[in-house]
Design a protein around this motif. Structure first.
Motif, PDB file in Angstrom:
ATOM      1  N   LEU A 132       4.344   0.887   8.550  1.00 19.57           N
ATOM      2  CA  LEU A 132       5.644   1.541   8.510  1.00 19.57           C
ATOM      3  C   LEU A 132       5.480   3.064   8.426  1.00 19.57           C
ATOM      4  CD1 LEU A 132       8.631   0.685   8.339  1.00 19.57           C
ATOM      5  CD2 LEU A 132       8.386   0.629   5.873  1.00 19.57           C
ATOM      6  N   PRO A 133       5.636   3.767   9.551  1.00 15.98           N
ATOM      7  CA  PRO A 133       5.552   5.228   9.518  1.00 15.98           C
ATOM      8  C   PRO A 133       6.783   5.804   8.808  1.00 15.98           C
ATOM      9  CG  PRO A 133       5.236   4.386  11.743  1.00 15.98           C
ATOM     10  CD  PRO A 133       5.766   3.266  10.906  1.00 15.98           C
ATOM     11  N   PHE A 134       6.571   6.747   7.912  1.00 10.88           N
ATOM     12  CA  PHE A 134       7.695   7.373   7.224  1.00 10.88           C
ATOM     13  C   PHE A 134       7.290   8.710   6.649  1.00 10.88           C
ATOM     14  CE2 PHE A 134       5.530   5.308   3.779  1.00 10.88           C
ATOM     15  CZ  PHE A 134       5.875   5.967   2.610  1.00 10.88           C
ATOM     16  N   ARG A 135       8.282   9.399   6.142  1.00  9.53           N
ATOM     17  CA  ARG A 135       8.118  10.707   5.516  1.00  9.53           C
ATOM     18  C   ARG A 135       8.866  10.665   4.199  1.00  9.53           C
ATOM     19  NH1 ARG A 135      10.903  15.662   5.256  1.00  9.53           N
ATOM     20  NH2 ARG A 135       9.529  17.453   5.437  1.00  9.53           N
ATOM     21  N   GLY A 150       3.234  10.212   7.004  1.00  6.43           N
ATOM     22  CA  GLY A 150       2.175   9.251   7.306  1.00  6.43           C
ATOM     23  C   GLY A 150       2.739   7.858   7.467  1.00  6.43           C
ATOM     24  N   SER A 151       2.044   6.886   6.898  1.00  7.10           N
ATOM     25  CA  SER A 151       2.509   5.500   7.021  1.00  7.10           C
ATOM     26  C   SER A 151       2.050   4.686   5.819  1.00  7.10           C
ATOM     27  CB  SER A 151       1.982   4.864   8.308  1.00  7.10           C
ATOM     28  OG  SER A 151       0.575   4.787   8.271  1.00  7.10           O
ATOM     29  N   ALA A 152       2.716   3.573   5.653  1.00  2.00           N
ATOM     30  CA  ALA A 152       2.351   2.626   4.602  1.00  2.00           C
ATOM     31  C   ALA A 152       2.064   1.281   5.256  1.00  2.00           C
ATOM     32  CB  ALA A 152       3.480   2.480   3.592  1.00  2.00           C
ATOM     33  N   GLY A 168      -1.148  -0.040   0.860  1.00  2.00           N
ATOM     34  CA  GLY A 168      -1.664   1.319   0.837  1.00  2.00           C
ATOM     35  C   GLY A 168      -0.768   2.271   1.582  1.00  2.00           C
ATOM     36  N   MET A 169      -0.915   3.548   1.281  1.00  2.00           N
ATOM     37  CA  MET A 169      -0.190   4.608   1.980  1.00  2.00           C
ATOM     38  C   MET A 169      -1.207   5.637   2.451  1.00  2.00           C
ATOM     39  SD  MET A 169       3.201   5.431  -0.207  1.00  2.00           S
ATOM     40  CE  MET A 169       3.909   4.184  -1.273  1.00  2.00           C
ATOM     41  N   ARG A 173      -0.022  15.630   2.994  1.00  2.00           N
ATOM     42  CA  ARG A 173       0.950  16.571   2.446  1.00  2.00           C
ATOM     43  C   ARG A 173       1.242  17.643   3.477  1.00  2.00           C
ATOM     44  NH1 ARG A 173       0.910  19.713  -3.337  1.00  2.00           N
ATOM     45  NH2 ARG A 173       2.897  20.733  -3.000  1.00  2.00           N
ATOM     46  N   GLU A 174       2.541  17.920   3.669  1.00  2.00           N
ATOM     47  CA  GLU A 174       2.966  18.944   4.618  1.00  2.00           C
ATOM     48  C   GLU A 174       2.912  20.309   3.940  1.00  2.00           C
ATOM     49  OE1 GLU A 174       6.885  17.759   5.798  1.00  2.00           O
ATOM     50  OE2 GLU A 174       6.146  16.047   6.946  1.00  2.00           O
TER      51      GLU A 174
END
Length: 176
Positions: A132-135, A150-152, A168-169, A173-174
């Motif tokens: 699952l890509p997310f921010r 990134g993604s989890a 896991g994730m 960091r941006e």
């Protein structure tokens, strides 16, 4: 008024077309036209219409995985670190001890999650995995903002009544 006229015109044209196109025999019965079509094996497989389109089963899995992520960050935001800790699978590297986890996440004031690109669902003999890509953006209690992208990997074993867990994730960091 305009909608009523359009509806009336559409209904009239449908009735006219259905009456004109009818074929009846001498007894007034409707004759049905027989069509001989050969069905190929490829015709027997139902598809959703477009290649690459997500199936309803996969959408349900994706929504379940998103709920785990949302619940995880909601729990952190509420200070319920034990609840967030329970969302982690046994194999998760973040799953140290409950007290260490609570200490690491005690400074979270708010958390905002947004989903980026299309998730991937993989079903196997051991269960279902959803990448699952997310921010997410964290606002700390001392006013600092940190954003990660990134993604989890959310996993569910094949056991009956199994729940999704965060395995896991992989987040970066941006720069702010």
């Amino acid at each position: 008024m305009k909608n009523s006229m359009l509806t009336l015109a559409l209904a009239t044209s449908m009735i006219f077309a259905s009456c004109v196109d009818r074929k009846t025999n001498d007894n007034g019965e409707v004759e049905l036209e027989e069509k001989n079509q050969q069905v190929t094996p490829e015709d027997m497989y139902q598809t959703s219409g477009q290649e690459g389109e997500t199936s309803p089963e996969d959408l349900a899995e994706i929504n379940s995985a998103k709920k785990v992520i949302n619940d995880y960050f909601d729990a952190l935001e509420r200070g319920e670190t034990n609840e967030a800790y329970e969302a982690l699978s046994q194999a998760n590297s973040e799953r140290t001890t409950p007290s260490e986890f609570a200490e690491k996440h005690a400074n979270v004031e708010t958390a905002t999650v947004s989903y980026t690109t299309d998730p991937q669902v993989v079903k196997g003999a051991n269960g279902t995995d959803v990448k699952l890509p997310f921010r997410y953006t964290i606002l700390t209690k001392d006013g600092n903002t940190m954003s990660y992208n990134g993604s989890a990997m959310i996993v569910k074993s094949s056991e009956e009544d199994a729940d999704y867990k965060i395995q896991g994730m992989t987040m970066t960091r941006e720069e702010s």
